[in-house]
Every structure is written in C-alpha cells, then in structure tokens.
Design an enzyme around this catalytic site. Structure first.
Site, PDB file in Angstrom:
ATOM      1  CB  THR A   1      -0.789 110.743 -32.806  1.00 26.69           C
ATOM      2  OG1 THR A   1      -1.505 110.891 -34.036  1.00 26.69           O
ATOM      3  CG2 THR A   1      -0.262 109.334 -32.687  1.00 26.69           C
ATOM      4  CG  ASP A   2      -5.074 113.973 -34.494  1.00 26.16           C
ATOM      5  OD1 ASP A   2      -4.022 113.747 -35.120  1.00 26.16           O
ATOM      6  OD2 ASP A   2      -6.206 113.813 -34.984  1.00 26.16           O
TER       7      ASP A   2
ATOM      8  CB  THR B   1      -4.656 106.105 -35.638  1.00 28.23           C
ATOM      9  OG1 THR B   1      -5.298 107.286 -36.106  1.00 28.23           O
ATOM     10  CG2 THR B   1      -4.137 105.326 -36.824  1.00 28.23           C
TER      11      THR B   1
ATOM     12  CB  SER C   1      -6.741 111.871 -29.500  1.00 36.20           C
ATOM     13  OG  SER C   1      -6.253 112.637 -30.564  1.00 36.20           O
TER      14      SER C   1
HETATM   15  N1  ASP Z   1      -7.202 111.345 -35.519  1.00 39.74           N
HETATM   16  C1  ASP Z   1      -6.515 110.311 -34.801  1.00 39.74           C
HETATM   17  C2  ASP Z   1      -6.685 110.562 -33.305  1.00 39.74           C
HETATM   18  O1  ASP Z   1      -5.990 111.399 -32.782  1.00 39.74           O
HETATM   19  C3  ASP Z   1      -5.102 110.301 -35.171  1.00 39.74           C
HETATM   20  C4  ASP Z   1      -4.245 109.309 -34.443  1.00 39.74           C
HETATM   21  O2  ASP Z   1      -4.676 108.512 -33.631  1.00 39.74           O
HETATM   22  O3  ASP Z   1      -3.043 109.329 -34.707  1.00 39.74           O
HETATM   23  O4  ASP Z   1      -7.477 109.909 -32.683  1.00 39.74           O
END
Ligand code: ASP
Length: 329
Positions: free
Chosen positions: A89-90, A11, A57
C-alpha cells in the site's frame, strides 16, 4: 470470461520466514492469496492468477510497474473482463496513478493491498481482494480508468491517497470521496468522473533516465536543497504552503530554476487546490506563476511527480507540461 490477477508482493502477501519469527516478508504466492478468500467462487468469473513480482512496494519502479500494465493490457486484448493488481500500500497511490495515465481500455484495472498481514487477527487482504475482483468483474466499473479498492470503497486512482500509516481505512480521496462502495457483494457507484485520454506509451529507458525532484517547503525554509538541482534533475515539483506559497527568498530561486527545467507548484496540505489569482505577495501563487511555475491544480505533490516524470520522459516541453497539468490538475 476471466479476471486476471497480477501479484506484486506487499503486506497482503507477507508471512514470517520461520517458526517464532514475527517480522514478515513477501513470500505468499497468488494461489495462496486466493485460497485464503472465502466467496471468490461467487463472483462468477474465472480467476487467472499470475505472480509477477514479490517485493515490498518501496522496491517498485516505473519500469516494473509499466511492464505489469503492459501485461494487463495484453490480458484485456485477449478477452479478460478486468484486471486486479495486488501490491504494497505504501506506493499504491503513485503506481495506480501512473497506470491510470496510460491505461487505454474500458475494462477496469483495479489495485488493492492490505494493511494487516495474513498472520494478524483481522487481516484485511482477503476482503480487499474479493472486493477488488468483484469490481474488476463488474460492468458498472467499465470506463472509469484505474481504480483502487480497499475497505469496501472504490476510489479513482487519480485522487486516492494513503492517509494513515496503519489504519485499514487508510485509502481516501480527500478532494472527491470514494466513487462508490461494494455492498453485500454488489458494486454501488455514486458518481462517474469523466476520463482523460491516455498518454502515449512511454519508453521505459527514457523513464529510467528522467528524474524529477520533490521539494516540500518547510517553516523558515532557506531552500539549500535546491542548490545545483538543475544539474541533477529534469524537473521539480514544489509542495508549497497552503494554496501554493513559499518564503519570498525562495521565489527568485524557483524562478531561476524554471529557466532550466519545468517547475510545478502544488500544495503540501494534502487536499484542496493551488490557487491562481488571489494573493499578490512575493512567493505567492500569482508571483510564482509569473516567474514561470506551472500550477498543479488539485494534484497532490506525489501524483504531480508521477505526471511530470511521465511527460518529461515522453519529451514534453514546458508548454506541453502546462497544458497537461491544466487538464489533469
Ligand atoms: N510496506 C508495505 C509495502 O508497501 C506496506 C503494505 O503493503 O501495506 O509493501
């Protein structure tokens, strides 16, 4: 001296694909991320930006992540003060833990990301990146292993969890709290946990070939997902109720699985330990340990999967798995 920044996507690096398109995809380069951060020049270290991957991710793998850790390791060997990795973050609680298991350096390796993409009001990526670079550049963060920095908090990779699907305060360490904070641009550490010796480097081909299942026990669980598991997986993590309990009918099923593969017992609650000698019923922690399950201690189920897969890929047997969980859990 420099801080090296590896960008992997997520993200923090997302934007719309065209005019009027609201849904975002990974498309910003490291140079674009850095250009959006006011005050980076005040950190006092040159930033060496390397675009490594551009993926959500969910598409990171052990192999991809360990390639980045190798590149980070080379950067430190060549004189970098510290390293920052930006990613989604995932899966960050797992990737940072994997990196921490093998990171051999005193220099900080700092993971960060963002919950609000750069097209949104109050995007948190720039602040998180600035704080992560400050931590990577700081002498105080040396010898702490891999860190996760977000929302001006500094967390140990081995304890941090993603605890909310949208909040910018999503990263928390329920068992420990943050190690410290970034306050007015200064790294303020509250505690310094002891580090574990790094695990030996793992052959990526063996990691690809080693597969570990996670079974979360649910109310009135009959365990049908465990049928035939030993033919398909090399190890199992059980996320049990509370302090490490399962329905009594599952206890012999799990006991039989330990004859075929290491089975690690964790808690599905999100915080707190699996106990060792408090309850005595069939399916309790004492019963399951007697049947051969390894106590996962304070490690949550996701981090236990990462540790178990890394150990099994390196050829560890049940006793080595138990010893490693006794140390890391
Ligand atoms: N879906 C995103 C990822 O993990 C969420 C994020 O980046 O916070 O790539």
């Amino acid at each position: 001296m420099s801080v090296v920044l590896f960008t992997l996507g997520g993200t923090i690096a997302m934007a719309g694909v065209g005019p009027g398109e609201k849904a975002v995809v990974t498309r910003l380069t490291g140079a674009e991320l850095v250009a959006a951060v006011p005050g980076l020049d005040t950190v006092g270290e040159e930033l060496d930006v390397r675009d490594a991957l551009a993926v959500p991710s969910a598409d990171l793998t052990y192999r991809r992540l360990l390639d980045v850790v190798d590149a980070a390791s080379r950067a430190v060997a060549e004189g970098a003060t510290g390293v920052v990795v930006t990613q989604g973050t995932d899966t960050l609680e797992e990737t940072a833990h994997l990196a921490d298991l093998v990171w051999p350096h005193a220099a900080p390796l700092v993971f960060t990301g963002a919950m609000r993409n750069p097209t949104l009001a109050g995007a948190d990526g720039p602040a998180n990146l600035l704080a992560a670079v400050r931590v990577a550049a700081s002498a105080e963060a040396r010898d702490l292993g891999v860190l996760v920095v977000a929302n001006d908090e500094i967390h140990a990779a081995r304890w941090v969890r993603k605890t909310h699907s949208t909040s910018t305060a999503t990263f928390a360490s329920p068992n420990a709290g943050p190690l410290g904070h970034v306050v007015e641009g200064r790294v303020r550490l509250l505690t310094r946990p002891p580090r574990h010796a790094p695990l030996p480097p793992v052959d990526p081909a063996r990691l690809d070939a080693t597969r570990v299942a996670l079974h979360t026990v649910t109310f009135d669980d009959d365990g049908w997902l465990l049928d035939g598991l030993a033919d398909r997986r090399h190890g199992l993590v059980v996320a049990g109720y509370g302090v490490g309990h399962v329905p009594s009918a599952l206890a012999p099923v799990l006991g039989a699985l330990t004859e075929r593969m290491p089975v690690v017992l964790t808690s599905r609650t999100g915080a707190g330990p699996v106990l060792r000698h408090t309850y005595g019923a069939v399916g309790s922690e004492t019963d399951l340990q007697r049947r051969g399950l390894v106590n996962g201690g304070l490690l949550d189920p996701y981090k236990a999967v990462v540790l178990l897969r890394t150990l099994l890929a390196a050829g560890a047997g049940r006793d080595e798995v138990a010893a490693a969980f006794a140390r890391h859990g």
